[in-house]
Design an enzyme around this catalytic site. Structure first.
Site, short mmCIF file in Angstrom:
data_model
loop_
_atom_site.label_atom_id
_atom_site.label_comp_id
_atom_site.label_asym_id
_atom_site.label_seq_id
_atom_site.Cartn_x
_atom_site.Cartn_y
_atom_site.Cartn_z
N GLN A 298 -26.92 2.43 32.00
CA GLN A 298 -27.34 3.36 33.06
C GLN A 298 -26.17 3.89 33.87
OE1 GLN A 298 -30.54 0.46 34.54
NE2 GLN A 298 -31.49 2.44 34.95
N HIS B 183 -37.33 -5.16 31.14
CA HIS B 183 -37.01 -3.74 31.35
C HIS B 183 -35.51 -3.51 31.15
CE1 HIS B 183 -37.52 0.11 33.88
NE2 HIS B 183 -36.21 -0.06 33.87
N GLU B 184 -34.68 -4.42 31.69
CA GLU B 184 -33.22 -4.25 31.61
C GLU B 184 -32.70 -4.50 30.19
OE1 GLU B 184 -32.00 -2.77 34.00
OE2 GLU B 184 -33.60 -3.18 35.44
N GLY C 69 -32.85 -4.05 39.53
CA GLY C 69 -32.12 -4.31 38.30
C GLY C 69 -31.27 -3.10 37.94
N HIS D 213 -33.14 -1.52 28.17
CA HIS D 213 -32.06 -0.53 28.37
C HIS D 213 -30.90 -0.81 27.41
CE1 HIS D 213 -33.12 2.09 31.68
NE2 HIS D 213 -33.41 1.09 32.49
N CYS E 38 -37.86 3.33 37.33
CA CYS E 38 -36.54 3.24 36.69
C CYS E 38 -35.58 4.11 37.48
CB CYS E 38 -36.62 3.73 35.25
SG CYS E 38 -35.06 3.61 34.36
N LEU E 39 -34.40 3.58 37.78
CA LEU E 39 -33.43 4.36 38.55
C LEU E 39 -32.92 5.55 37.76
CD1 LEU E 39 -31.46 1.38 40.19
CD2 LEU E 39 -33.24 2.82 41.23
#
Ligand code: K1U
Ligand code: ZN
Length: 173
Positions: free
Chosen positions: A51, A137-138, A46, A141, A95-96
């Site tokens: 981000q 999760h996204e 994702g 963000h 998480c990236l």
């Protein structure tokens, strides 16, 4: 298509609430393509627009795990969670924007989400399993929330300190 740089925590742009998308134009389609390319390259399942430094309510995801299955790239614009299950699920999230740090987070096991696609048409789907974890999760963000915000303060501080160190080292290199 082009790869985008992924912001690393801590960064004020990852704590801000993203603004709704209003223009369904070529620029938006290009951003979605670039985000998908960046997500697959990372690799990740994702990626949310904040981000990559874009404060818009747009996310991409593809949680297909089986190597022999076709990919399912999804683009969700202005997503809203319209229903959550009572049943909850715990998943070890990453998480990236917080590389190499993982922690268990408990969330609703199933969610129904409505969103607009790139043509501006409304879509609704019920997600379960990893898809449910990922979409929540996204969407977090987009609301300036990170998975570490679910952790106890001490653990969150420990991860943040490691990230500050990593960013300092990256800046020196
Ligand atoms: O939003 C992000 O930072 C992307 C993140 C999404 C996510 C992971 C785990 C649980 C919920 C949401 C990632 O993709 S981290 C990388 C990752 O999980 C992964 C990478 C390669 C293969 C499989 C998973
Ligand atoms: Zn993340």
């Amino acid at each position: 298509m082009a790869l985008k740089s992924i912001l690393l925590h801590p960064d004020p742009r990852l704590k801000a609430t993203a603004a709704p998308v209003t223009d369904f134009d070529k620029t938006l389609a290009r951003l979605a393509d670039d985000m998908l390319e960046t997500m697959y390259d990372a690799p990740g399942i994702g990626l949310a627009a904040p981000q990559v430094g874009v404060g818009k309510r747009l996310l991409v995801m593809d949680c297909v795990k089986e190597e022999n299955s076709a990919p399912r790239p999804m683009v969700l614009i202005n997503p809203e969670v319209t229903w959550v299950s009572e049943e909850r699920n715990t998943y070890e999230e990453g998480c990236l924007s917080i590389p190499d740090q993982y922690a268990e987070v408990e969330r609703p096991a199933e969610v129904e989400v409505s969103w607009l696609d790139l043509a501006g048409a409304q879509q609704t789907e019920r997600f379960g399993g990893l898809w449910a974890t990922c979409v929540q999760h996204e969407i977090d963000h987009l609301n300036g929330k990170l998975f570490i915000d679910y952790l106890k303060p001490l653990k969150r501080q420990m991860i943040t300190r490691k990230m500050v160190k990593l960013k300092r080292e990256k800046a020196r290199a």
